[in-house]
Design an enzyme around this catalytic site. Structure first.
Site, short mmCIF file in Angstrom:
data_model
loop_
_atom_site.label_atom_id
_atom_site.label_comp_id
_atom_site.label_asym_id
_atom_site.label_seq_id
_atom_site.Cartn_x
_atom_site.Cartn_y
_atom_site.Cartn_z
N ASN A 45 59.94 29.17 28.14
CA ASN A 45 60.86 29.90 27.26
C ASN A 45 60.32 30.11 25.85
OD1 ASN A 45 62.79 30.35 29.24
ND2 ASN A 45 63.84 28.43 28.82
N HIS A 68 57.76 18.40 25.94
CA HIS A 68 57.87 19.72 25.30
C HIS A 68 57.23 19.74 23.90
CE1 HIS A 68 59.48 23.29 26.94
NE2 HIS A 68 60.69 23.28 26.45
N ASN A 75 63.18 27.55 22.40
CA ASN A 75 63.54 28.84 22.99
C ASN A 75 63.57 30.00 21.99
OD1 ASN A 75 63.75 27.30 25.27
ND2 ASN A 75 65.94 27.57 25.52
N PHE A 120 63.65 25.49 17.27
CA PHE A 120 63.78 24.96 18.61
C PHE A 120 62.99 25.87 19.56
CE2 PHE A 120 67.11 22.68 16.51
CZ PHE A 120 66.99 21.41 17.05
N TYR A 136 63.25 14.34 19.75
CA TYR A 136 62.31 15.04 20.62
C TYR A 136 60.86 14.60 20.44
CZ TYR A 136 66.33 18.06 21.31
OH TYR A 136 67.59 18.52 21.61
#
Length: 190
Positions: free
Chosen positions: A113, A19, A66, A64, A14
């Site tokens: 989120n 994000h 969310n 993570f 990631y």
């Protein structure tokens, strides 16, 4: 003391995605202010140091995106942080063009989120935010695919500049106040 949290997803796959601009901004703060790594606790990787004469904890949740609220709540509780005056959350915003920075005192999740999770765990929408534009999802794309994608070379340059401005905005918030930071940084990249 201030708790400054950059949102993102842990693990190499990631890195440098849309994000993860919150993580990238925390890395910039760590480098600028020589903040030592303090370890992993409260579901986050964190460091303690000083910015503009203020004690700070900078953190990257390891839950993570969310579930970001779990780490933020655990740290806020442990360090007795008042979310309304001592918490700064830095994250990506698809409603802003790459390179834009927006600072807000409070607000809704706006479909993000990670912010939904933080609001849910803290029980308030009243915390400082620094949003970094990552651009709208292309027509026909899945939102998750978009926010987990990397930037074009041109957009990456704009976003790297925005990350530097977001880090500078943290200094203004800590040395002056959020109003001053909003007056300076809430404008389009030129």
């Amino acid at each position: 003391m201030y708790l400054i949290v950059g949102l993102g997803n842990p693990s190499k796959e990631y890195e440098k995605t849309r994000h993860n601009v919150g993580f990238d901004t925390v890395d910039e703060l760590i480098e600028r202010h020589n903040i030592p790594q303090s370890g992993v606790k409260h579901k986050a990787m964190f460091g303690k140091g000083m910015i503009e004469g203020q004690k700070v904890i900078v953190a990257k949740p390891l839950t993570f995106m969310n579930l970001s609220g779990e780490a933020v709540r655990a740290m806020a509780d442990y360090y007795k942080i008042d979310p309304e005056t001592q918490l700064i959350i830095i994250y990506d915003d698809i409603d802003l063009d790459p390179g834009q920075v927006r600072i807000r005192k409070k607000g809704s999740a706006g479909g993000h989120n990670g912010i939904k999770s933080i609001i849910s765990h803290l029980g308030t929408q009243n915390f400082y935010r620094i949003k970094i534009g990552v651009g709208a999802k292309p027509k026909g794309w899945d939102l998750a695919d978009h926010v987990l994608s990397r930037f074009s070379t041109g957009d990456r340059k704009l976003v790297d500049d925005a990350i530097e401005r977001a880090a500078a905005a943290v200094s203004v918030i800590l040395s002056e106040d959020i109003e001053a930071a909003m007056n300076i940084y809430n404008r389009k990249a030129e």
